[in-house]
Design a protein around this motif. Structure first.
Motif, PDB file in Angstrom:
ATOM      1  N   UNK A  21       0.826  -1.211   0.000  1.00  0.00           N
ATOM      2  CA  UNK A  21       0.000   0.000   0.000  1.00  0.00           C
ATOM      3  C   UNK A  21       0.854   1.252   0.000  1.00  0.00           C
ATOM      4  N   UNK A  22       1.933   1.264   0.748  1.00  0.00           N
ATOM      5  CA  UNK A  22       2.798   2.442   0.823  1.00  0.00           C
ATOM      6  C   UNK A  22       3.715   2.581  -0.386  1.00  0.00           C
ATOM      7  N   UNK A  23       4.101   1.476  -0.963  1.00  0.00           N
ATOM      8  CA  UNK A  23       5.118   1.523  -2.008  1.00  0.00           C
ATOM      9  C   UNK A  23       4.548   1.674  -3.421  1.00  0.00           C
ATOM     10  N   UNK A  24       3.445   0.911  -3.721  1.00  0.00           N
ATOM     11  CA  UNK A  24       3.036   0.874  -5.128  1.00  0.00           C
ATOM     12  C   UNK A  24       1.537   1.052  -5.355  1.00  0.00           C
ATOM     13  N   UNK A  25       0.728   0.322  -4.631  1.00  0.00           N
ATOM     14  CA  UNK A  25      -0.699   0.316  -4.937  1.00  0.00           C
ATOM     15  C   UNK A  25      -1.500   0.334  -3.643  1.00  0.00           C
ATOM     16  N   UNK A  26      -2.038   1.490  -3.312  1.00  0.00           N
ATOM     17  CA  UNK A  26      -2.721   1.656  -2.032  1.00  0.00           C
ATOM     18  C   UNK A  26      -3.970   0.778  -1.942  1.00  0.00           C
ATOM     19  N   UNK A  27      -4.680   0.618  -3.065  1.00  0.00           N
ATOM     20  CA  UNK A  27      -5.922  -0.160  -3.028  1.00  0.00           C
ATOM     21  C   UNK A  27      -5.648  -1.650  -2.856  1.00  0.00           C
ATOM     22  N   UNK A  28      -4.785  -2.203  -3.702  1.00  0.00           N
ATOM     23  CA  UNK A  28      -4.501  -3.635  -3.600  1.00  0.00           C
ATOM     24  C   UNK A  28      -3.765  -3.967  -2.296  1.00  0.00           C
ATOM     25  N   UNK A  29      -2.874  -3.086  -1.893  1.00  0.00           N
ATOM     26  CA  UNK A  29      -2.153  -3.309  -0.640  1.00  0.00           C
ATOM     27  C   UNK A  29      -3.105  -3.322   0.552  1.00  0.00           C
ATOM     28  N   UNK A  30      -4.064  -2.391   0.551  1.00  0.00           N
ATOM     29  CA  UNK A  30      -5.020  -2.328   1.654  1.00  0.00           C
ATOM     30  C   UNK A  30      -5.932  -3.548   1.664  1.00  0.00           C
ATOM     31  N   UNK A  31      -6.344  -4.004   0.480  1.00  0.00           N
ATOM     32  CA  UNK A  31      -7.163  -5.217   0.423  1.00  0.00           C
ATOM     33  C   UNK A  31      -6.400  -6.425   0.938  1.00  0.00           C
ATOM     34  N   UNK A  32      -5.132  -6.535   0.535  1.00  0.00           N
ATOM     35  CA  UNK A  32      -4.316  -7.649   1.022  1.00  0.00           C
ATOM     36  C   UNK A  32      -4.154  -7.570   2.534  1.00  0.00           C
ATOM     37  N   UNK A  33      -3.932  -6.369   3.043  1.00  0.00           N
ATOM     38  CA  UNK A  33      -3.805  -6.189   4.499  1.00  0.00           C
ATOM     39  C   UNK A  33      -5.113  -6.560   5.206  1.00  0.00           C
ATOM     40  N   UNK A  34      -6.243  -6.189   4.603  1.00  0.00           N
ATOM     41  CA  UNK A  34      -7.540  -6.476   5.225  1.00  0.00           C
ATOM     42  C   UNK A  34      -7.789  -7.976   5.309  1.00  0.00           C
ATOM     43  N   UNK A  35      -7.578  -8.677   4.200  1.00  0.00           N
ATOM     44  CA  UNK A  35      -7.820 -10.118   4.206  1.00  0.00           C
ATOM     45  C   UNK A  35      -6.850 -10.841   5.128  1.00  0.00           C
TER      46      UNK A  35
ATOM     47  N   UNK B 222     -12.571  -3.365  -6.796  1.00  0.00           N
ATOM     48  CA  UNK B 222     -11.202  -3.025  -7.181  1.00  0.00           C
ATOM     49  C   UNK B 222     -10.752  -3.904  -8.345  1.00  0.00           C
ATOM     50  N   UNK B 223     -11.106  -5.184  -8.284  1.00  0.00           N
ATOM     51  CA  UNK B 223     -10.754  -6.086  -9.372  1.00  0.00           C
ATOM     52  C   UNK B 223     -11.401  -5.668 -10.683  1.00  0.00           C
ATOM     53  N   UNK B 224     -12.681  -5.250 -10.614  1.00  0.00           N
ATOM     54  CA  UNK B 224     -13.388  -4.804 -11.823  1.00  0.00           C
ATOM     55  C   UNK B 224     -12.722  -3.566 -12.415  1.00  0.00           C
ATOM     56  N   UNK B 225     -12.393  -2.605 -11.556  1.00  0.00           N
ATOM     57  CA  UNK B 225     -11.748  -1.376 -12.030  1.00  0.00           C
ATOM     58  C   UNK B 225     -10.399  -1.686 -12.657  1.00  0.00           C
ATOM     59  N   UNK B 226      -9.626  -2.571 -12.051  1.00  0.00           N
ATOM     60  CA  UNK B 226      -8.305  -2.916 -12.581  1.00  0.00           C
ATOM     61  C   UNK B 226      -8.424  -3.626 -13.932  1.00  0.00           C
ATOM     62  N   UNK B 227      -9.388  -4.527 -14.035  1.00  0.00           N
ATOM     63  CA  UNK B 227      -9.579  -5.241 -15.309  1.00  0.00           C
ATOM     64  C   UNK B 227     -10.012  -4.265 -16.406  1.00  0.00           C
ATOM     65  N   UNK B 228     -10.921  -3.362 -16.045  1.00  0.00           N
ATOM     66  CA  UNK B 228     -11.385  -2.380 -17.017  1.00  0.00           C
ATOM     67  C   UNK B 228     -10.244  -1.473 -17.468  1.00  0.00           C
ATOM     68  N   UNK B 229      -9.410  -1.082 -16.500  1.00  0.00           N
ATOM     69  CA  UNK B 229      -8.267  -0.223 -16.822  1.00  0.00           C
ATOM     70  C   UNK B 229      -7.278  -0.950 -17.735  1.00  0.00           C
ATOM     71  N   UNK B 230      -7.040  -2.223 -17.415  1.00  0.00           N
ATOM     72  CA  UNK B 230      -6.107  -3.013 -18.218  1.00  0.00           C
ATOM     73  C   UNK B 230      -6.636  -3.207 -19.629  1.00  0.00           C
TER      74      UNK B 230
END
Length: 838
Positions: free
Chosen positions: A167-181, A819-827
């Motif tokens: 979350x601090x280094x590269x991707x705040x959304x994915x990092x926060x989700x990983x931290x939450x789970x 978040x997954x939907x947004x990332x897929x759409x962006x990709x």
């Protein structure tokens, strides 16, 4: 195209490394392949204490939430309770097909491996680093003791930190989700102390990155990531709200809560007593066991064999057979802790790479790691750094709820392992700075290898190899010559291990030197390091957890066999009564709870008032009972042994196991499940309440705190009235009585533990108030007539908590999908733009 091929290749290698972790784990725990299970003390005691709960679950499909099998009765929240509202925890069931403890070792390896990959460390470097981290001897020692929730909780620490750093280094959304789970899984593993220590580490990371953000003028990005991480933590807590709320609620009434008794000194806190919290503290010498395993002798039952001085002494005086037996369990430990089963060894290579990392690593990751190592080291000293420990106990939230403060070294070892991996990564990326790296390598080797060599050559610098517990050996008849032999063996194992550490450090340094000189490829260097880790740590761990600790599954699942006394008691088909087992240590025993409702038990968070009752009344009454039993010569003497034992009698102690091979003692004076008293003694506070139990007659009066005076204001006693009450139905969480009262409104006392957060009393189906009597029991007025009285355990914290857990779980799952939907759409959009440009 080449990037995709490389990515696929790395995925293939990654899966191969995971398979390697699985192979290592099952090789270490090879008896599991034969269907055997770990035979550990705490696993057996867990099965003993949870037997009633497991039986109720199997019979009804419901959670009892309360057990009467130990300490007279207590909530099951910290024993065995399932929380259906936590959907995130159910994901873990997918890996439960892999039996423990191999499952936990696989997780230790794999999740640290994932962490290092998130930090963009080479796959093979990550693999070797994960092995070094996972082979930490602390992990194997706690498994050997049966501390499975502790081991399980530790496995997720790497993933929590990985989420925070991502979350601090590269991707705040994915990092926060990983931290939450990962935090949700860590909390559901149910060892609050280990999670608490991980929280201290995350706070240190956050503070370090805050300072860096201010310096680098990136505060907005830091605040965004921090805000998302706070939301992630709240969602993780929310998914576990059912468990956390019931635990928090019960904590106020458990040994972790504040006593109502007037403190006798400053040892008492709002949680555990300070002496109890700090009893197991490291000293400076014991901290060295991270580097030299038997710096303080090792454990209290170390195997040495024929090379030991103690063996030679016994072989000369009592023969080789006796010498061989004794030398396999030598009391080599000479540290300051009351007991120690094994040292917590990190590994020579890991310690060396950590020091090397201090020289080669730069930036904020270095400084949060250093801070974690320093803070955890200082806190692990406990009573040996009293001013800091007392400050933490007095002012740091919830710190006074946990004992065995040296356990905080788990975050120290984690940080040192991560530093080592990052150091190797740095060396790999900076081969052109060969001269500078060689100098740093030389300094690291001088520091680490030199320290090991000093103790190898001069072991006496560590101390005199004496410990206060040696007095027990002297009292047991060990002559001074034998004690000298024991101290010589302690000196010998320190010297031997110090030489081994020097050798491993030197080889590890030599491998880096060869790599920097381009005389050896990185692959071979990593293979040698991996081999060094196994050769170093595998034998140390096997000394304390090996194949001998596994037994047939049936024996592990049914850990206790009923004695003659147990079998006789089980013939009694009464709905409820209690047993006192004097053939064991009553309050450190779960075998009795496996078969009966016990006065004693084994649990680290029994109810506070019951613990105080043990200290002030039950233990003295047990001593009186024991003394009387030794003086019995006639049947009249036997009939009188329970006279005046008011507390044991009010707890319905119907049977006493004095000799497990004989019939139990029957206590005709046990008061049964409920009774009516003739008088009430009101007291002003807990001090007066417990003092009034001394020598009181529970059949005649009930001792009630005056705060309950309104609830018993309608009580009236009729001299000619002889009311009757009888237990008609029993379940752990449900009791039904029938009472007949001719005149007045007498007070009924129930031989059940009072707990205000869940037990509800019903009179003929109507909710009524009940009170606490005799310090720990329940009581309520019963009006004239024939009545049905029910007690139901209905804790709202469990009901509401599960609803909040379910809602939080759904929100977290929806956040992942969004978040997954947004990332897929962006990709997809990026790929379309790239395709259009082409």
């Amino acid at each position: 195209m080449m990037t995709k091929i490389k990515a696929n290749r790395n995925i293939f290698i990654g899966f191969g490394i995971i398979l390697l972790f699985i192979l290592i784990s099952f090789t270490y725990f090879s008896p599991q392949l034969e269907g055997k299970q770990l035979d550990a003390h705490d696993l057996s005691t867990f099965r003993g204490g949870a037997k009633e709960l497991s039986d109720h679950r199997a019979e009804t499909g419901e959670e009892a939430l309360w057990t009467n099998s130990m300490f007279g009765g207590m909530p099951s929240f910290l024993l065995s309770t399932k929380y259906p509202g936590n959907l995130i925890a159910k994901v873990q069931s997918a890996i439960e097909v892999v039996p423990r403890p191999a499952r936990y070792l696989i997780l230790m390896f794999s999740l640290f491996f994932v962490l290092t990959l998130l930090l963009k460390v080479n796959l093979w470097v990550s693999a070797v680093g994960a092995i070094a981290y996972g082979m930490f001897s602390f992990f194997f020692v706690i498994i050997d003791s049966g501390h499975m929730t502790k081991a399980h909780t530790l496995t997720y620490m790497a993933l929590v930190v990985g989420g925070v750093l991502l979350a601090y280094k590269r991707n705040a959304f994915w990092g926060s989700l990983l931290a939450a789970f990962s935090l949700s899984w860590m909390l559901s593993a149910n060892h609050p102390q280990m999670t608490y220590y991980a929280g201290i580490m995350v706070i240190i990371i956050g503070l370090t990155y805050l300072v860096a953000a201010i310096k680098e003028k990136t505060l907005p990005a830091f605040l965004k990531a921090s805000a998302l991480l706070v939301v992630a933590a709240l969602l993780a807590v929310g998914t576990n709200f059912s468990r956390l709320s019931t635990t928090y609620e019960y904590g106020k009434y458990s040994m972790r809560g504040e006593s109502e008794l007037t403190p006798q000194d400053d040892n008492q806190t709002s949680g555990l007593d300070k002496s109890y919290i700090l009893d197991y503290s490291y000293d400076l010498g014991e901290a060295m066991t991270a580097f030299i395993p038997r710096f303080k002798g090792g454990g209290m039952a170390e195997p040495l064999g024929e090379e030991s001085e103690v063996y030679q002494f016994f072989a000369k005086n009592q023969g080789k057979a006796q010498a061989r037996q004794i030398s396999q369990n030598l009391p080599l430990y000479w540290g300051t802790q009351p007991i120690s089963s094994a040292p917590f060894y990190y590994g020579a290579v890991l310690c060396f790479l950590f020091v090397l990392g201090l020289f080669v690593l730069k930036g904020k990751d270095k400084w949060w790691i250093v801070a974690v190592v320093v803070v955890s080291f200082l806190l692990s000293l406990g009573k040996n750094l009293g001013f800091l420990s007392h400050f933490m106990v007095d002012y740091f939230p919830f710190y006074n709820k946990f004992r065995d403060v040296k356990n905080i070294i788990v975050i120290q070892q984690f940080a040192m392992a991560l530093m080592g991996v990052l150091a190797v990564k740095e060396i790999y990326l900076n081969r052109e700075n060969q001269k500078e790296l060689l100098n740093k390598l030389k300094y690291s080797w001088f520091i680490v290898g030199g320290l090991a060599l000093v103790f190898a050559l001069l072991p006496g610098l560590a101390g005199d190899f004496r410990t206060p517990s040696d007095l027990r050996l002297v009292q047991a008849g060990w002559p001074e010559q034998l004690m000298e032999a024991l101290r010589a063996d302690r000196r010998m194992v320190l010297r031997t291990d110090a030489f081994k550490t020097f050798l491993f450090v030197s080889i590890a340094a030599g491998v880096i030197w060869l790599y920097l000189k381009q005389k050896i490829k990185a692959t071979y260097a990593l293979l040698i390091w991996a081999l060094l880790i196994f050769v170093d740590l595998w034998p140390v761990n096997k000394r304390y957890l090996n194949n001998d600790d596994f037994v047939a599954a049936r024996k592990a699942e049914v850990p206790f066999t009923p004695s003659v006394a147990d079998q006789e008691i089980l013939k009694d088909k009464s709905l409820e009564y209690r047993v006192l087992n004097l053939s064991v240590s009553p309050f450190n025993d779960a075998s009795t709870s496996y078969f009966h409702h016990s006065i004693g038990g084994y649990h680290g968070a029994k109810m506070k008032r019951y613990q105080e009752l043990i200290e002030f009344e039950i233990s003295p009454e047990i001593q009186t009972l024991g003394s009387r039993l030794q003086q019995v010569s006639t049947q009249a003497d036997m009939d009188a042994v329970f006279d005046g034992l008011g507390v044991l009698n009010m707890l319905n102690t119907k049977y006493v196991i004095y000799n497990p091979k004989a019939a139990p003692l029957f206590n005709a004076q046990a008061l049964g499940n409920a009774w009516f008293v003739k008088d009430i003694k009101l007291v002003q506070n807990a001090d007066e309440e417990i003092a009034a139990l001394e020598g009181f007659d529970p059949t005649a009066e009930a001792i009630v705190d005056e705060r309950f005076s309104d609830a018993i204001s309608l009580v009236s006693f009729s001299p000619g009235n002889q009311p009757v009450i009888e237990l008609k139905e029993y379940q752990p969480n449900y009791l039904k009585y029938e009472a007949t009262v001719g005149e007045g409104t007498p007070l009924a006392v129930f031989s059940e533990i009072y707990y205000p957060k869940g037990w509800n009393a019903y009179l003929d189906g109507q909710l009524v108030e009940h009170v606490r009597a005799n310090y720990v029991l329940r009581a309520m007025p019963v009006p004239q007539g024939i009545h049905e009285i029910e007690f139901k355990f209905e804790p709202q914290s469990y009901v509401i908590g599960n609803r909040i857990s379910l809602a939080s779980s759904l929100i977290l799952i929806l956040a992942l999908l969004a978040v997954g939907f947004v990332e897929i759409k962006k990709k997809t959009k990026n790929e379309e733009e790239t395709s259009g440009e082409a």
